[in-house]
Scaffold this motif. Structure first.
Motif, PDB file in Angstrom:
ATOM      1  N   PRO A 107       1.517  -2.329   6.591  1.00  0.00           N
ATOM      2  CA  PRO A 107       2.718  -2.069   5.788  1.00  0.00           C
ATOM      3  C   PRO A 107       4.001  -2.417   6.529  1.00  0.00           C
ATOM      4  O   PRO A 107       4.139  -2.198   7.725  1.00  0.00           O
ATOM      5  CB  PRO A 107       2.633  -0.578   5.503  1.00  0.00           C
ATOM      6  CG  PRO A 107       1.818  -0.022   6.615  1.00  0.00           C
ATOM      7  CD  PRO A 107       0.816  -1.091   6.967  1.00  0.00           C
ATOM      8  N   ILE A 108       4.939  -2.976   5.763  1.00  0.00           N
ATOM      9  CA  ILE A 108       6.283  -3.249   6.264  1.00  0.00           C
ATOM     10  C   ILE A 108       7.300  -2.453   5.457  1.00  0.00           C
ATOM     11  O   ILE A 108       8.196  -1.824   6.029  1.00  0.00           O
ATOM     12  CB  ILE A 108       6.592  -4.755   6.210  1.00  0.00           C
ATOM     13  CG1 ILE A 108       5.641  -5.537   7.134  1.00  0.00           C
ATOM     14  CG2 ILE A 108       8.046  -5.035   6.581  1.00  0.00           C
ATOM     15  CD1 ILE A 108       5.817  -7.030   7.084  1.00  0.00           C
ATOM     16  N   VAL A 109       7.157  -2.435   4.149  1.00  0.00           N
ATOM     17  CA  VAL A 109       7.983  -1.623   3.257  1.00  0.00           C
ATOM     18  C   VAL A 109       7.035  -0.854   2.341  1.00  0.00           C
ATOM     19  O   VAL A 109       6.104  -1.433   1.769  1.00  0.00           O
ATOM     20  CB  VAL A 109       8.954  -2.490   2.427  1.00  0.00           C
ATOM     21  CG1 VAL A 109       9.740  -1.620   1.447  1.00  0.00           C
ATOM     22  CG2 VAL A 109       9.915  -3.245   3.335  1.00  0.00           C
ATOM     23  N   THR A 110       7.275   0.446   2.211  1.00  0.00           N
ATOM     24  CA  THR A 110       6.421   1.287   1.363  1.00  0.00           C
ATOM     25  C   THR A 110       7.289   2.162   0.469  1.00  0.00           C
ATOM     26  O   THR A 110       8.507   2.292   0.676  1.00  0.00           O
ATOM     27  CB  THR A 110       5.494   2.174   2.209  1.00  0.00           C
ATOM     28  OG1 THR A 110       6.299   3.159   2.899  1.00  0.00           O
ATOM     29  CG2 THR A 110       4.708   1.359   3.221  1.00  0.00           C
ATOM     30  N   ASP A 111       6.642   2.805  -0.512  1.00  0.00           N
ATOM     31  CA  ASP A 111       7.352   3.816  -1.293  1.00  0.00           C
ATOM     32  C   ASP A 111       7.301   5.140  -0.527  1.00  0.00           C
ATOM     33  O   ASP A 111       6.677   5.225   0.549  1.00  0.00           O
ATOM     34  CB  ASP A 111       6.748   3.917  -2.698  1.00  0.00           C
ATOM     35  CG  ASP A 111       5.347   4.498  -2.698  1.00  0.00           C
ATOM     36  OD1 ASP A 111       4.817   4.831  -1.612  1.00  0.00           O
ATOM     37  OD2 ASP A 111       4.745   4.603  -3.779  1.00  0.00           O
ATOM     38  N   PRO A 112       7.951   6.161  -0.993  1.00  0.00           N
ATOM     39  CA  PRO A 112       7.952   7.419  -0.239  1.00  0.00           C
ATOM     40  C   PRO A 112       6.566   7.988   0.026  1.00  0.00           C
ATOM     41  O   PRO A 112       6.377   8.744   0.997  1.00  0.00           O
ATOM     42  CB  PRO A 112       8.772   8.350  -1.140  1.00  0.00           C
ATOM     43  CG  PRO A 112       9.665   7.450  -1.912  1.00  0.00           C
ATOM     44  CD  PRO A 112       8.853   6.222  -2.161  1.00  0.00           C
ATOM     45  N   ASP A 113       5.581   7.636  -0.780  1.00  0.00           N
ATOM     46  CA  ASP A 113       4.227   8.153  -0.592  1.00  0.00           C
ATOM     47  C   ASP A 113       3.346   7.231   0.238  1.00  0.00           C
ATOM     48  O   ASP A 113       2.141   7.464   0.356  1.00  0.00           O
ATOM     49  CB  ASP A 113       3.569   8.387  -1.958  1.00  0.00           C
ATOM     50  CG  ASP A 113       4.292   9.463  -2.759  1.00  0.00           C
ATOM     51  OD1 ASP A 113       4.844  10.397  -2.139  1.00  0.00           O
ATOM     52  OD2 ASP A 113       4.320   9.342  -3.997  1.00  0.00           O
ATOM     53  N   GLY A 114       3.914   6.177   0.800  1.00  0.00           N
ATOM     54  CA  GLY A 114       3.160   5.282   1.674  1.00  0.00           C
ATOM     55  C   GLY A 114       2.455   4.139   0.980  1.00  0.00           C
ATOM     56  O   GLY A 114       1.726   3.379   1.624  1.00  0.00           O
ATOM     57  N   ARG A 115       2.637   3.975  -0.333  1.00  0.00           N
ATOM     58  CA  ARG A 115       2.037   2.827  -1.028  1.00  0.00           C
ATOM     59  C   ARG A 115       2.804   1.565  -0.641  1.00  0.00           C
ATOM     60  O   ARG A 115       4.029   1.553  -0.628  1.00  0.00           O
ATOM     61  CB  ARG A 115       2.065   3.055  -2.535  1.00  0.00           C
ATOM     62  CG  ARG A 115       1.180   4.210  -3.003  1.00  0.00           C
ATOM     63  CD  ARG A 115       1.268   4.383  -4.520  1.00  0.00           C
ATOM     64  NE  ARG A 115       0.389   5.453  -4.965  1.00  0.00           N
ATOM     65  CZ  ARG A 115       0.719   6.728  -4.999  1.00  0.00           C
ATOM     66  NH1 ARG A 115       1.931   7.108  -4.580  1.00  0.00           N
ATOM     67  NH2 ARG A 115      -0.135   7.646  -5.446  1.00  0.00           N
ATOM     68  N   ILE A 116       2.070   0.514  -0.381  1.00  0.00           N
ATOM     69  CA  ILE A 116       2.660  -0.692   0.234  1.00  0.00           C
ATOM     70  C   ILE A 116       3.382  -1.540  -0.809  1.00  0.00           C
ATOM     71  O   ILE A 116       2.834  -1.870  -1.863  1.00  0.00           O
ATOM     72  CB  ILE A 116       1.574  -1.531   0.930  1.00  0.00           C
ATOM     73  CG1 ILE A 116       0.899  -0.719   2.035  1.00  0.00           C
ATOM     74  CG2 ILE A 116       2.167  -2.823   1.486  1.00  0.00           C
ATOM     75  CD1 ILE A 116      -0.262  -1.434   2.692  1.00  0.00           C
ATOM     76  N   VAL A 117       4.610  -1.923  -0.473  1.00  0.00           N
ATOM     77  CA  VAL A 117       5.395  -2.850  -1.288  1.00  0.00           C
ATOM     78  C   VAL A 117       5.472  -4.218  -0.612  1.00  0.00           C
ATOM     79  O   VAL A 117       5.344  -5.254  -1.268  1.00  0.00           O
ATOM     80  CB  VAL A 117       6.806  -2.293  -1.546  1.00  0.00           C
ATOM     81  CG1 VAL A 117       7.611  -3.260  -2.413  1.00  0.00           C
ATOM     82  CG2 VAL A 117       6.736  -0.931  -2.209  1.00  0.00           C
ATOM     83  N   VAL A 118       5.686  -4.229   0.687  1.00  0.00           N
ATOM     84  CA  VAL A 118       5.652  -5.459   1.481  1.00  0.00           C
ATOM     85  C   VAL A 118       4.646  -5.246   2.600  1.00  0.00           C
ATOM     86  O   VAL A 118       4.711  -4.237   3.313  1.00  0.00           O
ATOM     87  CB  VAL A 118       7.034  -5.810   2.084  1.00  0.00           C
ATOM     88  CG1 VAL A 118       6.946  -7.112   2.886  1.00  0.00           C
ATOM     89  CG2 VAL A 118       8.088  -5.923   0.981  1.00  0.00           C
TER      90      VAL A 118
END
Length: 403
Positions: free
Chosen positions: A196-207
């Motif tokens: 992960p590089i960018v995640t949502d507050p719950d740790g789900r990966i965006v980047v």
């Protein structure tokens, strides 16, 4: 057949030569323009088709980040051919229209170098009232972006409605500007080997970074597309993300080959590109010179000749031509010998009662070569060469006696 009349001088043309030349020139230029456009038309497409690529001005396109990168001192470029990757170290941003698009050639050519893959997200329809615009009709089925790296890697896509929520940047060395907020219907990705590089507050990966490679995945395209660039903070975060993934290299390549806007391979293009361009220009110059040679007259015009001329000489020539056509030249030997016999009898005052062999005997008595032998040789000739030789001998015999 003979001609009834022969006109002197030049006749008036049915068309104006200047007009004909102008029509020919326009036709040639139009033909050449058609060839050039036919060869390069695929390369000149503007990309204003509402697609999700770097040439599109639609909400789901990425032309905004391209212009923004250029305006802020970076050096973005539209990549229309994968051959550009052979000696290129810059970050490549690929925006496939579907997760089923084949990325193997791009990843193979850019192996070991930074590559950002932007997942597709939206279903769109063209806006008939605004060319180049689209209207979103819903989200793509999640299985579509999940196929992005199939079958090598299995990915799972999820969507959540947390619009406006700040996203978390994981690496400690990331730029301070790289702080996104969640767009509407945030799309995240998960799978084995994703860092992960960018995640949502719950740790789900965006980047994410694909393990053991420099391939990166942006799960939600709204962080980078024109819709996202409408927000100044999202735009600054997007530029910081590109800088971070490309190691601050100002060169950024936005791929459009996956969207069908790449340079096409055409044999016709070889005519207008080195090294064949020189041969094309030489051929064009040769054709131009040939056209000029045929357009202008060199020298005075020649009057056409009659098929059958006037006068006795013409009559003799025509009869001779008919004899040659019938291949009966050899049959004239005996007749020529009779003609020479009568002319010799008149010239040498032979008695009128002498005829045939008696006349030949009289002529033989004039001395020299015997006339009877020469006449017999002419009568026995069977081809043109023998006839000519025998006739020449009879002519020479008479000339000797005249002398």
């Amino acid at each position: 057949m003979s001609e009834i009349a022969i006109r002197d001088g030049r006749g008036d043309g049915a068309f104006n030569p200047v007009l004909i030349g102008l029509i020919a020139a326009v036709g040639i230029l139009a033909f050449v323009a058609m060839l050039v456009l036919g060869a390069y038309a695929p390369d000149l497409r503007s990309g204003q088709n509402g697609g999700g690529h770097a040439l599109s001005n639609a909400a789901t396109g990425f032309s905004g980040i391209v212009r923004l990168a250029e305006a802020t001192g970076r050096d973005p470029a539209i990549m229309r051919s994968l051959a550009a990757l052979d000696d290129e170290e810059a970050l490549v941003v690929a925006t496939p229209d579907s997760g089923a698009d084949d990325l193997s050639d791009l990843l193979r050519r850019h192996r070991g170098k930074p590559t950002l893959l932007v997942m597709p997200k939206w279903q769109t329809a063209k806006d008939p009232s605004h060319p180049g615009w689209v209207a979103t009709t819903g989200l793509l089925p999640s299985f579509d972006p999940e196929r992005l790296l199939a079958p090598q890697r299995k990915l799972t896509v999820e969507r959540r409605r947390i619009a406006g929520t700040p996203l978390r940047t994981v690496p400690t060395d990331a730029p301070s500007e790289m702080h996104f907020t969640a767009p509407g219907g945030l799309q995240t990705v998960s799978g084995a080997g994703l860092k992960p590089i960018v995640t949502d507050p719950d740790g789900r990966i965006v980047v994410a970074q694909v393990a053991d490679s420099r391939v990166y995945i942006l799960a939600d395209p709204d962080l980078l597309d024109n819709r996202g660039m409408a927000d100044i903070h999202q735009a600054a975060a997007a530029l910081a993300l590109l800088d971070y993934l490309g190691n601050r290299d100002p060169n950024i390549l936005f791929d459009v080959t996956l969207n069908g806007l790449g340079h096409s391979k055409s044999p016709l293009k070889l005519l207008f590109e080195p090294p064949f361009l020189a041969a094309t220009l030489a051929l064009a110059a040769a054709m131009l010179l040939a056209g000029l040679h045929g357009l202008f007259r060199f020298g005075a015009p020649r009057r056409p000749q009659r098929a059958l001329a006037f006068g006795k000489a013409a009559l003799v020539d025509n009869v001779a031509a008919l004899v040659r056509k019938a291949r009966r030249q050899a049959a004239l030997g005996a007749r020529y010998a009779d003609l020479m016999r009568q002319r010799a009898a008149t010239a040498f005052a032979a008695p009128a009662r002498l005829q045939g062999s008696a006349l030949d005997a009289y002529l033989d008595g004039l001395g020299g070569r015997r006339f009877s032998e020469l006449a017999a040789a002419a009568a026995e000739a069977r081809d043109q060469d023998h006839l000519l030789s025998a006739a020449q001998a009879l002519h020479d015999w008479k000339r000797e006696k005249d002398a």
